[in-house]
Design a protein around this motif. Structure first.
Motif, PDB file in Angstrom:
ATOM      1  N   PRO A   1       0.868  -1.228  -0.056  1.00 13.79           N
ATOM      2  CA  PRO A   1      -0.266  -0.070   0.097  1.00 13.79           C
ATOM      3  C   PRO A   1       0.826   1.363   0.145  1.00 13.79           C
ATOM      4  O   PRO A   1       2.114   1.324   0.453  1.00 13.79           O
ATOM      5  CB  PRO A   1      -0.727  -0.301   1.355  1.00 13.79           C
ATOM      6  N   LEU A   2       0.390   2.173  -0.647  1.00 12.01           N
ATOM      7  CA  LEU A   2       0.814   3.683  -0.454  1.00 12.01           C
ATOM      8  C   LEU A   2       0.378   4.508   0.325  1.00 12.01           C
ATOM      9  O   LEU A   2      -0.577   4.703   0.497  1.00 12.01           O
ATOM     10  CB  LEU A   2       0.974   4.224  -2.032  1.00 12.01           C
ATOM     11  N   LEU A   3       1.286   5.495   0.933  1.00 10.97           N
ATOM     12  CA  LEU A   3       1.070   6.431   1.760  1.00 10.97           C
ATOM     13  C   LEU A   3       1.233   7.827   0.956  1.00 10.97           C
ATOM     14  O   LEU A   3       2.157   7.911   0.521  1.00 10.97           O
ATOM     15  CB  LEU A   3       1.736   6.341   3.218  1.00 10.97           C
ATOM     16  N   LYS A   4       0.200   8.524   0.824  1.00  8.21           N
ATOM     17  CA  LYS A   4       0.382   9.865   0.280  1.00  8.21           C
ATOM     18  C   LYS A   4       1.053  11.031   1.202  1.00  8.21           C
ATOM     19  O   LYS A   4       0.541  11.190   2.338  1.00  8.21           O
ATOM     20  CB  LYS A   4      -0.624  10.514  -0.367  1.00  8.21           C
ATOM     21  N   LEU A   5       2.313  11.445   0.774  1.00  8.61           N
ATOM     22  CA  LEU A   5       2.962  12.363   1.740  1.00  8.61           C
ATOM     23  C   LEU A   5       2.123  13.929   1.376  1.00  8.61           C
ATOM     24  O   LEU A   5       1.380  13.931   0.480  1.00  8.61           O
ATOM     25  CB  LEU A   5       4.398  12.580   1.593  1.00  8.61           C
ATOM     26  N   ASN A   6       2.616  14.681   2.234  1.00  5.54           N
ATOM     27  CA  ASN A   6       1.987  16.011   2.306  1.00  5.54           C
ATOM     28  C   ASN A   6       2.336  17.140   0.933  1.00  5.54           C
ATOM     29  O   ASN A   6       1.645  18.006   0.775  1.00  5.54           O
ATOM     30  CB  ASN A   6       2.273  16.901   3.538  1.00  5.54           C
ATOM     31  N   ASN A   7       3.211  16.469   0.168  1.00  6.54           N
ATOM     32  CA  ASN A   7       3.494  17.172  -0.924  1.00  6.54           C
ATOM     33  C   ASN A   7       3.062  16.457  -2.152  1.00  6.54           C
ATOM     34  O   ASN A   7       3.240  16.546  -3.438  1.00  6.54           O
ATOM     35  CB  ASN A   7       4.843  17.568  -1.199  1.00  6.54           C
ATOM     36  N   GLY A   8       2.266  15.442  -1.914  1.00  7.71           N
ATOM     37  CA  GLY A   8       1.499  14.626  -2.984  1.00  7.71           C
ATOM     38  C   GLY A   8       2.222  13.291  -3.310  1.00  7.71           C
ATOM     39  O   GLY A   8       1.937  12.467  -4.325  1.00  7.71           O
TER      40      GLY A   8
ATOM     41  N   PRO B   1       5.842   3.802  -0.129  1.00 10.25           N
ATOM     42  CA  PRO B   1       5.204   2.432   0.129  1.00 10.25           C
ATOM     43  C   PRO B   1       5.260   2.514   1.707  1.00 10.25           C
ATOM     44  O   PRO B   1       5.922   2.865   2.400  1.00 10.25           O
ATOM     45  CB  PRO B   1       6.305   1.554  -0.339  1.00 10.25           C
ATOM     46  N   ALA B   2       4.244   1.761   2.186  1.00 13.06           N
ATOM     47  CA  ALA B   2       3.925   1.698   3.619  1.00 13.06           C
ATOM     48  C   ALA B   2       4.873   0.674   4.478  1.00 13.06           C
ATOM     49  O   ALA B   2       4.680   0.643   5.653  1.00 13.06           O
ATOM     50  CB  ALA B   2       2.360   1.248   4.045  1.00 13.06           C
ATOM     51  N   LEU B   3       5.494   0.075   3.690  1.00 12.77           N
ATOM     52  CA  LEU B   3       6.396  -1.037   4.409  1.00 12.77           C
ATOM     53  C   LEU B   3       7.673  -1.095   3.573  1.00 12.77           C
ATOM     54  O   LEU B   3       7.661  -1.151   2.272  1.00 12.77           O
ATOM     55  CB  LEU B   3       5.722  -2.400   4.309  1.00 12.77           C
ATOM     56  N   GLY B   4       8.695  -1.179   4.291  1.00 12.19           N
ATOM     57  CA  GLY B   4      10.095  -1.270   3.631  1.00 12.19           C
ATOM     58  C   GLY B   4      11.288  -1.992   4.358  1.00 12.19           C
ATOM     59  O   GLY B   4      10.886  -2.518   5.377  1.00 12.19           O
TER      60      GLY B   4
ATOM     61  N   PRO C   1       8.029  18.925   7.287  1.00 14.07           N
ATOM     62  CA  PRO C   1       8.455  17.849   6.922  1.00 14.07           C
ATOM     63  C   PRO C   1       7.461  16.759   6.502  1.00 14.07           C
ATOM     64  O   PRO C   1       6.416  16.762   7.013  1.00 14.07           O
ATOM     65  CB  PRO C   1       9.156  17.297   8.294  1.00 14.07           C
ATOM     66  N   ALA C   2       7.726  16.124   5.319  1.00 17.43           N
ATOM     67  CA  ALA C   2       6.878  15.049   4.907  1.00 17.43           C
ATOM     68  C   ALA C   2       6.895  14.058   5.868  1.00 17.43           C
ATOM     69  O   ALA C   2       5.615  13.017   5.850  1.00 17.43           O
ATOM     70  CB  ALA C   2       7.329  14.854   3.451  1.00 17.43           C
ATOM     71  N   VAL C   3       7.786  13.371   6.528  1.00 19.21           N
ATOM     72  CA  VAL C   3       8.028  12.418   7.404  1.00 19.21           C
ATOM     73  C   VAL C   3       8.835  12.573   8.389  1.00 19.21           C
ATOM     74  O   VAL C   3       9.730  13.468   8.544  1.00 19.21           O
ATOM     75  CB  VAL C   3       8.931  11.397   6.523  1.00 19.21           C
ATOM     76  N   ASN C   4       8.441  12.100   9.630  1.00 14.14           N
ATOM     77  CA  ASN C   4       9.244  11.898  10.827  1.00 14.14           C
ATOM     78  C   ASN C   4       9.334  10.607  11.273  1.00 14.14           C
ATOM     79  O   ASN C   4       8.482   9.869  11.433  1.00 14.14           O
ATOM     80  CB  ASN C   4       8.539  12.638  11.980  1.00 14.14           C
ATOM     81  N   GLN C   5      10.662  10.039  11.102  1.00 16.08           N
ATOM     82  CA  GLN C   5      11.037   8.809  11.296  1.00 16.08           C
ATOM     83  C   GLN C   5      11.413   8.620  12.881  1.00 16.08           C
ATOM     84  O   GLN C   5      12.517   9.080  13.232  1.00 16.08           O
ATOM     85  CB  GLN C   5      12.186   8.074  10.543  1.00 16.08           C
ATOM     86  N   VAL C   6      10.702   7.807  13.666  1.00 16.81           N
ATOM     87  CA  VAL C   6      10.865   7.704  15.109  1.00 16.81           C
ATOM     88  C   VAL C   6      10.986   6.376  15.541  1.00 16.81           C
ATOM     89  O   VAL C   6      10.242   5.297  14.864  1.00 16.81           O
ATOM     90  CB  VAL C   6       9.739   8.626  15.736  1.00 16.81           C
ATOM     91  N   GLU C   7      11.523   6.003  16.776  1.00 17.58           N
ATOM     92  CA  GLU C   7      11.296   4.891  17.369  1.00 17.58           C
ATOM     93  C   GLU C   7       9.760   4.716  17.791  1.00 17.58           C
ATOM     94  O   GLU C   7       9.071   5.640  18.404  1.00 17.58           O
ATOM     95  CB  GLU C   7      11.782   4.809  18.977  1.00 17.58           C
TER      96      GLU C   7
ATOM     97  N   LYS D   1      -2.014  16.558  12.915  1.00 16.40           N
ATOM     98  CA  LYS D   1      -2.452  18.048  12.539  1.00 16.40           C
ATOM     99  C   LYS D   1      -1.760  18.744  11.661  1.00 16.40           C
ATOM    100  O   LYS D   1      -2.145  19.777  10.997  1.00 16.40           O
ATOM    101  CB  LYS D   1      -2.184  18.545  14.184  1.00 16.40           C
ATOM    102  N   LEU D   2      -0.434  18.344  11.701  1.00 16.94           N
ATOM    103  CA  LEU D   2       0.760  18.952  10.678  1.00 16.94           C
ATOM    104  C   LEU D   2       0.689  18.362   9.362  1.00 16.94           C
ATOM    105  O   LEU D   2       1.402  18.917   8.710  1.00 16.94           O
ATOM    106  CB  LEU D   2       2.054  19.049  11.243  1.00 16.94           C
ATOM    107  N   GLY D   3       0.114  17.278   9.089  1.00 14.71           N
ATOM    108  CA  GLY D   3       0.334  16.550   7.741  1.00 14.71           C
ATOM    109  C   GLY D   3       1.633  15.738   7.763  1.00 14.71           C
ATOM    110  O   GLY D   3       2.179  15.739   6.531  1.00 14.71           O
ATOM    111  N   ILE D   4       2.294  15.350   8.695  1.00 15.96           N
ATOM    112  CA  ILE D   4       3.554  14.600   8.554  1.00 15.96           C
ATOM    113  C   ILE D   4       3.408  13.079   8.706  1.00 15.96           C
ATOM    114  O   ILE D   4       2.409  12.679   9.642  1.00 15.96           O
ATOM    115  CB  ILE D   4       4.476  15.193   9.967  1.00 15.96           C
ATOM    116  N   THR D   5       3.800  12.331   7.949  1.00 12.31           N
ATOM    117  CA  THR D   5       3.721  10.963   7.781  1.00 12.31           C
ATOM    118  C   THR D   5       4.427  10.201   8.793  1.00 12.31           C
ATOM    119  O   THR D   5       5.765  10.524   8.911  1.00 12.31           O
ATOM    120  CB  THR D   5       4.019  10.255   6.500  1.00 12.31           C
TER     121      THR D   5
END
Length: 295
Positions: free
Chosen positions: A6-13, A17-20, A160-166, A182-186
């Motif tokens: 499945p694909l996740l749409k980031l805040n810039n369109g 992919p939802a799994l990597g 930011p389009a993404v925040n990668q976190v624990e 709220k901010l539109g961050i994946t």
């Protein structure tokens, strides 16, 4: 972009992919084969970083796989030793050359640097320029708390389009995920099946494994899946992108076999209830360049 993921749409369109496949702590001599295997199994997202010291092998695995470049979403990260505007641009060029690519899909700042903020802000502004120049399709951050996200946003222009976190069943990051919405961050999860709690004895949850929790093992039995597959499905059903790491071919295939079942809201809530609120990785608020600035 094709594949079963499945694909996740980031805040810039841009779609991600939802799994990597993550390659943190993947030995360089095993990384190319792991990437090649993953791509042939259907993965279309590979996550690396300058600090992992295996960008060259990621690029090699991509080329060996035979999968077209535009079918693969490639992420790498800028390390703190290269924070600053000009140094960030040079580091990006170095990463791109090691990967053997002409552009990146996602470029992340690997850590915040709140105690020495000017290089941190300048590095993100360099990422904004790379985005404007079309050299990267999306930019983001890693390991940023809600407060640090707001601090960065006050000094920069692009959310930011993404925040990668624990993020795993013992640390569900509920407040941060709400801020992301709220901010539109994946939200993207590193250590998604909780490996950090199993391998690092000093972790607050050290020695515990979410994969051994009765609620998880019961769901594995119910669905005919492994505990790891249940936890990965938990991420996907919450709309979180997960990047599990492995260099073992059977495990890489197993981690990808999670698209033929879903968890119910009650089952998701039962796994959510495992949350301890305790982080196992470094405290982002305490990051200092002289402590974390080398790789």
């Amino acid at each position: 972009m094709t594949g079963r993921t499945p694909l996740l749409k980031l805040n810039n369109g841009v779609e991600m992919p939802a799994l990597g496949l993550g390659v943190y702590q993947s030995p360089p001599e095993e990384t190319a084969a792991a990437v090649e295997t993953a791509l042939r199994d259907g993965y279309r997202l590979i996550d690396t970083a300058a600090a992992y010291r295996n960008e060259e092998q990621v690029g090699e695995g991509l080329r060996r796989s035979g999968v077209d470049r535009d079918e693969v979403f490639v992420t790498t990260k800028l390390w703190l030793s290269d924070y600053g505007y000009d140094s960030a641009l040079r580091a990006f060029d170095t990463s791109l050359a090691k990967l053997g690519l002409e552009y990146l899909d996602l470029y992340l700042l690997h850590q915040p640097a709140p105690l020495e903020p000017e290089p941190w802000f300048a590095a993100y502004k360099a990422a904004e320029q790379l985005l404007a120049d079309g050299r990267v399709r999306a930019i983001g951050v890693s390991n940023h708390t809600p407060g640090l996200l707001h601090t960065l946003l006050e000094q920069t222009d692009v959310v930011p389009a993404v925040n990668q976190v624990e993020l795993h069943p013992y640390f569900v990051h509920g407040e941060l995920v709400d801020v992301h919405e709220k901010l539109g961050i994946t939200t993207q999860a590193w250590s998604p099946i909780g490996g950090i709690t199993r391998y690092w004895a000093q972790a607050p949850n050290g020695g515990r494994s979410a994969l051994a929790e009765p609620v998880v093992t019961a769901l594995a039995d119910k669905y005919g899946k492994t505990a790891a597959q249940v936890v990965l499905r938990w991420h996907l059903d919450h709309g979180v992108c997960a990047i599990p790491k492995s260099v073992k071919a059977h495990r890489i295939a197993e981690n990808f076999d999670v698209f033929d079942f879903t968890l119910t809201p009650d089952e998701l809530a039962a796994i959510d209830a495992l949350d301890t609120g305790l982080r196992s990785g470094p405290d982002p608020e305490a990051i200092k360049l002289d402590t974390f600035g080398t790789r």
